[in-house]
Design a protein around this motif. Structure first.
Motif, PDB file in Angstrom:
ATOM      1  N   LEU A   1       0.958  -1.182   0.410  1.00  0.00           N
ATOM      2  CA  LEU A   1      -0.046  -0.004  -0.123  1.00  0.00           C
ATOM      3  C   LEU A   1       1.143   1.217   0.166  1.00  0.00           C
ATOM      4  CD1 LEU A   1      -2.764  -0.788   2.902  1.00  0.00           C
ATOM      5  CD2 LEU A   1      -3.067  -1.204   0.569  1.00  0.00           C
ATOM      6  N   CYS A   2       0.999   1.889  -0.794  1.00  0.00           N
ATOM      7  CA  CYS A   2       1.813   2.821  -1.262  1.00  0.00           C
ATOM      8  C   CYS A   2       1.276   4.169  -1.210  1.00  0.00           C
ATOM      9  CB  CYS A   2       2.471   2.759  -1.808  1.00  0.00           C
ATOM     10  SG  CYS A   2       3.959   4.110  -2.707  1.00  0.00           S
ATOM     11  N   ASP A   3       1.911   5.377  -0.620  1.00  0.00           N
ATOM     12  CA  ASP A   3       1.341   6.445  -0.580  1.00  0.00           C
ATOM     13  C   ASP A   3       2.159   7.933  -1.703  1.00  0.00           C
ATOM     14  OD1 ASP A   3       0.186   9.022   0.131  1.00  0.00           O
ATOM     15  OD2 ASP A   3       1.438   9.990   1.334  1.00  0.00           O
TER      16      ASP A   3
ATOM     17  N   LEU B   1      12.043  -7.667  -8.981  1.00  0.00           N
ATOM     18  CA  LEU B   1      11.034  -7.437  -8.425  1.00  0.00           C
ATOM     19  C   LEU B   1       9.811  -7.684  -9.524  1.00  0.00           C
ATOM     20  CD1 LEU B   1      12.160  -4.359  -6.409  1.00  0.00           C
ATOM     21  CD2 LEU B   1      11.684  -6.031  -5.428  1.00  0.00           C
ATOM     22  N   ARG B   2       9.763  -7.488 -10.723  1.00  0.00           N
ATOM     23  CA  ARG B   2       8.849  -8.302 -11.646  1.00  0.00           C
ATOM     24  C   ARG B   2       8.035  -9.416 -11.397  1.00  0.00           C
ATOM     25  NH1 ARG B   2       6.370  -4.594 -14.762  1.00  0.00           N
ATOM     26  NH2 ARG B   2       6.072  -6.373 -16.660  1.00  0.00           N
ATOM     27  N   LYS B   3       9.040 -10.357 -10.594  1.00  0.00           N
ATOM     28  CA  LYS B   3       9.138 -11.775 -10.617  1.00  0.00           C
ATOM     29  C   LYS B   3       7.983 -11.877  -9.289  1.00  0.00           C
ATOM     30  CE  LYS B   3      12.919 -13.432 -13.412  1.00  0.00           C
ATOM     31  NZ  LYS B   3      14.784 -13.907 -13.271  1.00  0.00           N
ATOM     32  N   LYS B   4       8.629 -10.946  -8.502  1.00  0.00           N
ATOM     33  CA  LYS B   4       8.128 -11.455  -7.148  1.00  0.00           C
ATOM     34  C   LYS B   4       6.347 -11.124  -7.261  1.00  0.00           C
ATOM     35  CE  LYS B   4      11.643 -10.697  -3.884  1.00  0.00           C
ATOM     36  NZ  LYS B   4      11.827 -10.070  -2.710  1.00  0.00           N
ATOM     37  N   SER B   5       6.113 -10.628  -8.715  1.00  0.00           N
ATOM     38  CA  SER B   5       4.178 -10.382  -8.737  1.00  0.00           C
ATOM     39  C   SER B   5       3.435  -9.274  -6.914  1.00  0.00           C
ATOM     40  CB  SER B   5       3.855 -11.723  -9.028  1.00  0.00           C
ATOM     41  OG  SER B   5       3.999 -11.302  -9.967  1.00  0.00           O
ATOM     42  N   ILE B   6       4.581  -8.937  -6.592  1.00  0.00           N
ATOM     43  CA  ILE B   6       4.064  -8.084  -5.514  1.00  0.00           C
ATOM     44  C   ILE B   6       2.440  -6.721  -5.932  1.00  0.00           C
ATOM     45  CG2 ILE B   6       3.830  -7.291  -3.246  1.00  0.00           C
ATOM     46  CD1 ILE B   6       7.165  -7.627  -3.866  1.00  0.00           C
ATOM     47  N   PRO B   7       1.399  -7.392  -5.552  1.00  0.00           N
ATOM     48  CA  PRO B   7       0.420  -6.666  -5.821  1.00  0.00           C
ATOM     49  C   PRO B   7       0.196  -5.386  -5.127  1.00  0.00           C
ATOM     50  CG  PRO B   7      -0.467  -8.969  -4.844  1.00  0.00           C
ATOM     51  CD  PRO B   7       1.003  -8.737  -4.590  1.00  0.00           C
ATOM     52  N   PHE B   8       0.718  -3.726  -6.142  1.00  0.00           N
ATOM     53  CA  PHE B   8       0.726  -2.781  -5.669  1.00  0.00           C
ATOM     54  C   PHE B   8      -0.141  -2.207  -6.167  1.00  0.00           C
ATOM     55  CE2 PHE B   8       2.265   1.449  -6.250  1.00  0.00           C
ATOM     56  CZ  PHE B   8       3.945   1.898  -5.440  1.00  0.00           C
ATOM     57  N   VAL B   9      -0.974  -0.933  -4.830  1.00  0.00           N
ATOM     58  CA  VAL B   9      -2.060  -0.638  -4.369  1.00  0.00           C
ATOM     59  C   VAL B   9      -1.400   0.723  -4.962  1.00  0.00           C
ATOM     60  CG1 VAL B   9      -4.095   0.151  -4.022  1.00  0.00           C
ATOM     61  CG2 VAL B   9      -3.727  -2.333  -4.639  1.00  0.00           C
ATOM     62  N   PHE B  10      -2.140   1.418  -5.288  1.00  0.00           N
ATOM     63  CA  PHE B  10      -1.664   3.267  -4.493  1.00  0.00           C
ATOM     64  C   PHE B  10      -2.848   3.653  -3.472  1.00  0.00           C
ATOM     65  CE2 PHE B  10       1.023   4.549  -8.839  1.00  0.00           C
ATOM     66  CZ  PHE B  10       1.577   4.708  -7.390  1.00  0.00           C
TER      67      PHE B  10
ATOM     68  N   LEU C   1      -1.814   8.613 -15.134  1.00  0.00           N
ATOM     69  CA  LEU C   1       0.042   7.558 -15.326  1.00  0.00           C
ATOM     70  C   LEU C   1      -0.427   6.840 -14.337  1.00  0.00           C
ATOM     71  CD1 LEU C   1       2.549   9.258 -15.803  1.00  0.00           C
ATOM     72  CD2 LEU C   1       2.502  10.360 -13.808  1.00  0.00           C
ATOM     73  N   ALA C   2      -0.979   6.874 -13.156  1.00  0.00           N
ATOM     74  CA  ALA C   2      -0.539   5.326 -12.497  1.00  0.00           C
ATOM     75  C   ALA C   2      -0.604   3.833 -13.280  1.00  0.00           C
ATOM     76  CB  ALA C   2      -1.358   5.292 -11.126  1.00  0.00           C
ATOM     77  N   TYR C   3      -2.217   3.849 -14.942  1.00  0.00           N
ATOM     78  CA  TYR C   3      -2.353   3.483 -15.081  1.00  0.00           C
ATOM     79  C   TYR C   3      -1.667   2.901 -16.452  1.00  0.00           C
ATOM     80  CZ  TYR C   3      -6.171   2.107 -11.113  1.00  0.00           C
ATOM     81  OH  TYR C   3      -6.958   1.966 -10.872  1.00  0.00           O
ATOM     82  N   THR C   4      -1.284   4.547 -17.179  1.00  0.00           N
ATOM     83  CA  THR C   4      -1.190   4.168 -18.172  1.00  0.00           C
ATOM     84  C   THR C   4       0.882   4.507 -18.272  1.00  0.00           C
ATOM     85  OG1 THR C   4      -1.124   6.503 -18.646  1.00  0.00           O
ATOM     86  CG2 THR C   4      -3.126   5.554 -19.264  1.00  0.00           C
ATOM     87  N   LYS C   5       1.183   4.505 -17.340  1.00  0.00           N
ATOM     88  CA  LYS C   5       2.353   4.335 -17.556  1.00  0.00           C
ATOM     89  C   LYS C   5       3.603   3.183 -16.403  1.00  0.00           C
ATOM     90  CE  LYS C   5       3.100   7.666 -20.096  1.00  0.00           C
ATOM     91  NZ  LYS C   5       3.196   7.876 -20.641  1.00  0.00           N
ATOM     92  N   MET C   6       2.363   2.242 -16.099  1.00  0.00           N
ATOM     93  CA  MET C   6       2.880   1.604 -15.062  1.00  0.00           C
ATOM     94  C   MET C   6       1.995   0.302 -14.867  1.00  0.00           C
ATOM     95  SD  MET C   6       3.586   4.472 -11.351  1.00  0.00           S
ATOM     96  CE  MET C   6       3.646   5.570 -12.554  1.00  0.00           C
ATOM     97  N   THR C   7       2.588  -0.462 -13.648  1.00  0.00           N
ATOM     98  CA  THR C   7       1.662  -1.733 -13.685  1.00  0.00           C
ATOM     99  C   THR C   7       1.184  -1.358 -12.252  1.00  0.00           C
ATOM    100  OG1 THR C   7       3.537  -3.182 -12.881  1.00  0.00           O
ATOM    101  CG2 THR C   7       3.077  -3.220 -15.147  1.00  0.00           C
ATOM    102  N   VAL C   8       0.112  -0.467 -12.436  1.00  0.00           N
ATOM    103  CA  VAL C   8      -0.123  -0.692 -10.898  1.00  0.00           C
ATOM    104  C   VAL C   8      -1.301  -1.350 -10.660  1.00  0.00           C
ATOM    105  CG1 VAL C   8      -1.986   1.524 -11.670  1.00  0.00           C
ATOM    106  CG2 VAL C   8      -0.815   1.363  -9.171  1.00  0.00           C
ATOM    107  N   GLN C   9      -1.877  -2.410  -9.246  1.00  0.00           N
ATOM    108  CA  GLN C   9      -3.203  -2.749  -9.458  1.00  0.00           C
ATOM    109  C   GLN C   9      -3.981  -1.794  -8.791  1.00  0.00           C
ATOM    110  OE1 GLN C   9      -0.364  -3.933  -8.658  1.00  0.00           O
ATOM    111  NE2 GLN C   9       0.395  -5.239 -10.855  1.00  0.00           N
ATOM    112  N   GLY C  10      -4.074  -1.265  -8.666  1.00  0.00           N
ATOM    113  CA  GLY C  10      -5.517  -0.631  -7.121  1.00  0.00           C
ATOM    114  C   GLY C  10      -4.820   1.027  -7.571  1.00  0.00           C
ATOM    115  N   PHE C  11      -6.181   1.900  -7.146  1.00  0.00           N
ATOM    116  CA  PHE C  11      -5.655   2.860  -6.820  1.00  0.00           C
ATOM    117  C   PHE C  11      -6.763   3.391  -5.972  1.00  0.00           C
ATOM    118  CE2 PHE C  11      -4.720   7.230  -6.353  1.00  0.00           C
ATOM    119  CZ  PHE C  11      -3.735   7.905  -7.164  1.00  0.00           C
ATOM    120  N   PHE C  12      -6.496   4.270  -4.865  1.00  0.00           N
ATOM    121  CA  PHE C  12      -7.933   4.019  -4.165  1.00  0.00           C
ATOM    122  C   PHE C  12      -7.936   5.225  -2.989  1.00  0.00           C
ATOM    123  CE2 PHE C  12      -7.763  -0.171  -4.429  1.00  0.00           C
ATOM    124  CZ  PHE C  12      -9.171  -0.616  -4.554  1.00  0.00           C
TER     125      PHE C  12
END
Length: 140
Positions: A57-59, A80-89, A101-112
């Protein structure tokens, strides 16, 4: 999924760390919570740890390295990509430009959006954790 792995909370505001930690416990998560207060320290931890985290969970706005920079660095790192850790803003910075930006430039799995109302914070975290406990992905 490795539901027992730690929850990585990257948040520079200590009051928010405390509140989010309390809300995580309230939704029934007993995972270890690893608190990091900036993207640079988070990246260093992720690169060196042998532990498989449950979720990040990232600010967005943090000193040294913000959330966008951190996620881009994670995406650039093959290990780190191999670890496939779910990343949520999980941030108060949820404007259209930042979300795009989060959804088009990277592999973010959620933004809340992080609510300043505790009850809403708990509700949102419950949704996030319920989803990732059920989701099938490479760590399943």
């Amino acid at each position: 999924m490795l539901n027992s792995g730690p929850i990585i909370l990257i948040e520079d505001d200590t009051d928010d760390q405390e509140l989010i930690g309390k809300a995580i416990r309230e939704v029934g998560m007993s995972n270890e919570i690893i608190y990091l207060d900036n993207g640079a320290d988070a990246l260093q931890f992720l690169v060196t740890t042998t532990v498989q985290p449950f979720i990040i969970l990232c600010d967005m706005n943090m000193p040294k390295m913000n959330g966008i920079e951190l996620k881009m660095r994670i995406d650039e790192n093959k290990e780190l990509r191999k670890k496939s850790i779910p990343f949520v803003f999980f941030s108060t910075t949820a404007n259209k430009m930042t979300v795009n930006l989060a959804y088009t430039k990277m592999t973010v799995q959620g933004f809340f959006e992080k609510s300043d109302q505790y009850k809403e914070l708990v509700r949102t975290l419950k949704i996030i954790f319920d989803y990732w406990r059920e989701s099938i992905h490479p760590n399943s």
